[in-house]
Motif scaffolding. Sequence first.
Motif, PDB file in Angstrom:
ATOM      1  N   SER A  69      64.091 -13.927  75.588  1.00  0.00           N
ATOM      2  CA  SER A  69      65.426 -14.318  76.938  1.00  0.00           C
ATOM      3  C   SER A  69      65.671 -15.463  75.980  1.00  0.00           C
ATOM      4  O   SER A  69      65.384 -15.795  75.183  1.00  0.00           O
ATOM      5  CB  SER A  69      63.901 -15.870  77.826  1.00  0.00           C
ATOM      6  N   ILE A  70      66.999 -15.617  76.405  1.00  0.00           N
ATOM      7  CA  ILE A  70      68.308 -16.721  76.090  1.00  0.00           C
ATOM      8  C   ILE A  70      67.349 -17.867  75.949  1.00  0.00           C
ATOM      9  O   ILE A  70      67.813 -19.107  74.882  1.00  0.00           O
ATOM     10  CB  ILE A  70      69.752 -16.327  76.817  1.00  0.00           C
ATOM     11  N   LEU A  71      66.913 -17.563  76.770  1.00  0.00           N
ATOM     12  CA  LEU A  71      66.031 -19.532  76.882  1.00  0.00           C
ATOM     13  C   LEU A  71      65.427 -19.788  74.871  1.00  0.00           C
ATOM     14  O   LEU A  71      65.166 -21.078  75.379  1.00  0.00           O
ATOM     15  CB  LEU A  71      65.005 -19.702  77.599  1.00  0.00           C
ATOM     16  N   MET A  72      64.733 -18.386  74.982  1.00  0.00           N
ATOM     17  CA  MET A  72      64.277 -18.852  72.910  1.00  0.00           C
ATOM     18  C   MET A  72      65.582 -18.881  71.521  1.00  0.00           C
ATOM     19  O   MET A  72      64.991 -18.911  70.918  1.00  0.00           O
ATOM     20  CB  MET A  72      63.673 -17.824  73.025  1.00  0.00           C
ATOM     21  N   ARG A  73      66.375 -18.156  72.620  1.00  0.00           N
ATOM     22  CA  ARG A  73      67.672 -18.889  71.103  1.00  0.00           C
ATOM     23  C   ARG A  73      68.333 -20.366  71.002  1.00  0.00           C
ATOM     24  O   ARG A  73      68.120 -20.879  72.009  1.00  0.00           O
ATOM     25  CB  ARG A  73      68.589 -17.614  71.813  1.00  0.00           C
ATOM     26  N   PRO A  74      68.914 -20.711  70.002  1.00  0.00           N
ATOM     27  CA  PRO A  74      69.071 -22.213  69.853  1.00  0.00           C
ATOM     28  C   PRO A  74      70.765 -21.638  69.923  1.00  0.00           C
ATOM     29  O   PRO A  74      71.276 -22.751  70.429  1.00  0.00           O
ATOM     30  CB  PRO A  74      68.877 -21.905  67.736  1.00  0.00           C
ATOM     31  N   GLU A  75      71.358 -20.306  70.501  1.00  0.00           N
ATOM     32  CA  GLU A  75      72.565 -20.802  70.852  1.00  0.00           C
ATOM     33  C   GLU A  75      72.299 -21.920  72.206  1.00  0.00           C
ATOM     34  O   GLU A  75      71.485 -21.292  72.865  1.00  0.00           O
ATOM     35  CB  GLU A  75      73.020 -19.081  71.584  1.00  0.00           C
ATOM     36  N   LEU A  76      73.946 -22.092  72.586  1.00  0.00           N
ATOM     37  CA  LEU A  76      74.775 -22.395  73.748  1.00  0.00           C
ATOM     38  C   LEU A  76      74.636 -22.226  74.736  1.00  0.00           C
ATOM     39  O   LEU A  76      76.208 -20.958  74.532  1.00  0.00           O
ATOM     40  CB  LEU A  76      75.761 -23.032  73.090  1.00  0.00           C
ATOM     41  N   TYR A  77      73.873 -22.379  75.567  1.00  0.00           N
ATOM     42  CA  TYR A  77      73.630 -20.766  76.951  1.00  0.00           C
ATOM     43  C   TYR A  77      73.659 -22.642  77.671  1.00  0.00           C
ATOM     44  O   TYR A  77      74.154 -22.828  78.779  1.00  0.00           O
ATOM     45  CB  TYR A  77      73.102 -19.552  76.955  1.00  0.00           C
ATOM     46  N   VAL A  78      71.806 -22.686  77.977  1.00  0.00           N
ATOM     47  CA  VAL A  78      72.008 -23.072  78.609  1.00  0.00           C
ATOM     48  C   VAL A  78      72.661 -24.838  78.553  1.00  0.00           C
ATOM     49  O   VAL A  78      72.578 -25.306  79.598  1.00  0.00           O
ATOM     50  CB  VAL A  78      70.629 -23.591  78.903  1.00  0.00           C
TER      51      VAL A  78
END
Lengths: 208, 208, 208
Positions: free
Chosen positions: C149-158
């Motif tokens: 999930s996007i949750l588990m990536r360090p990228e600035l999304y949430v």
Amino acid sequence: MSPPAVPAFSDALVILDYFGISVFAISGALVAAEKRQTLVTFIFFAVVTGVGGGTLRDLLIGAPVFWVHTNATLLLCIVAALVVWLISHRRLAGRALLWFDAAGLAAYATYGSARALSYGVAPVPAFAMGVLTACFGGIVRDVLAGEPSILMRPELYVTAAALAAGLFVGLSLLGAAIWLAAAVGAMAGFGLRGAAIARGWSLPGYRA
Amino acid sequence: MSPPAVPAFSDALVILDYFGISVFAISGALVAAEKRQTLVTFIFFAVVTGVGGGTLRDLLIGAPVFWVHTNATLLLCIVAALVVWLISHRRLAGRALLWFDAAGLAAYATYGSARALSYGVAPVPAFAMGVLTACFGGIVRDVLAGEPSILMRPELYVTAAALAAGLFVGLSLLGAAIWLAAAVGAMAGFGLRGAAIARGWSLPGYRA
Amino acid sequence: MSPPAVPAFSDALVILDYFGISVFAISGALVAAEKRQTLVTFIFFAVVTGVGGGTLRDLLIGAPVFWVHTNATLLLCIVAALVVWLISHRRLAGRALLWFDAAGLAAYATYGSARALSYGVAPVPAFAMGVLTACFGGIVRDVLAGEPSILMRPELYVTAAALAAGLFVGLSLLGAAIWLAAAVGAMAGFGLRGAAIARGWSLPGYRA
């Protein structure tokens, strides 16, 4: 919240509901059996699979969740889990269950759409509620078990639910009697799913 | 929707609720720590694990979701995430947290059933609400983290929640005072979970 | 349930809602395309991703679920799935979609918080509703697809969603006009997400 516009509706189709719950509860317990789980997990999977789809439907349409004010529904799921635990799951698994599941799918898709229409839901969402009611419990079961979901297989499964729900909603909009619409929808959905089981029918995957 | 039949009920047990939220929020943040996640993910996991079970319970029983009309609950989860982020997670992880989690499980299972009964839910679903309240947040946490869920392990975890919720609902039906039923249920659930932690008690898996 | 305190609010921001739905529906269908799925699965993913976040928000704040009493929303998702199915997904995937998704994220986070405030939700939960509205559909899409999930990536999304929702709620509390708060929030969230896309900005992970 909003009172059902056609309450007799739901009453008349309640048998479809109990049938769907039992079949899906058994399929949930069978996944637990395949994973060599404990009795508590059997019950958990039977409950989630048995009532999952209808629960989401009721939350979305603003109806009281159907199993919260009665003891019978959860007890039915618990009994289903015990039955699977006590008798060899080999007797239940395999093709017999696939056919029961096909019947449950068709019944639940039709019933789900009928309940949504009876709460004044618009036709397209009512169609979606039928599909959800039939498929969501199984999807949650597969996610919890860490299995690839039925969603990701090309087999005609969601499609059969969509046919049942779509025919039911369509015929109802055209003014067909409830019983006719329900019978045509459920039989068509069962037939399509049956063809997928018997002949391996599937949809083509996407090619870029 | 339906007004609580016994409002003092929830008030009296609210401390169990805050205790359960904090413990579960910390356990959520610890999963994020194990996965070397960012602070935003810490907070997300703390919130989902802390309020997940109670949120599903409230949606199912038709109660207003408990954290929506107050700032305190989410702030509590955010603080829990910050605490885990700032101090070494090694100090929090391991056996100490297991024991706190056991207490949270017992408290939350009892509180969940009590809140369901106070909204006029039937006994079997009220029992299920206790189990859900205690276990659902952790299940979602594990699914989001891509971990095998507590559901799939033979350890006594869901079973301990079921014991706490079952004793509470059973004793309440038999006419016991709320406080007695809550104390007996929570202590029995904590004891059973404690035995699982201390002695490795587990349930037998299914053998075909 | 509780009538919206500021109904014009939602009306005024409804365009943000439709934009968010379309962008997220397309991103759902693109995941189905990558997995070489069938058209039915395209539609399922488009619907879940398009309406998932807003659905959870509406359930939590006690609002009628926004797509249940209209045909338009689901039809929009179905059209999005058909568009992705019919034209090569290579034309849609990649950087263009990332930028549309960034705009959808910022629009949806702002709109979600605005709708929550209009239902009398407290500020911290209203902020959380903005984040949920923007992120939950994508999280469910990834869980169903078996993707990390996007949750588990360090990228600035949430984080970008949190910035948009936080600025909107904060400026509203300070008495700013709705349009100003919405514009500042959405533009800041879009800017932060854009920097993450263009320059690879990310948050530091946890170090024990």
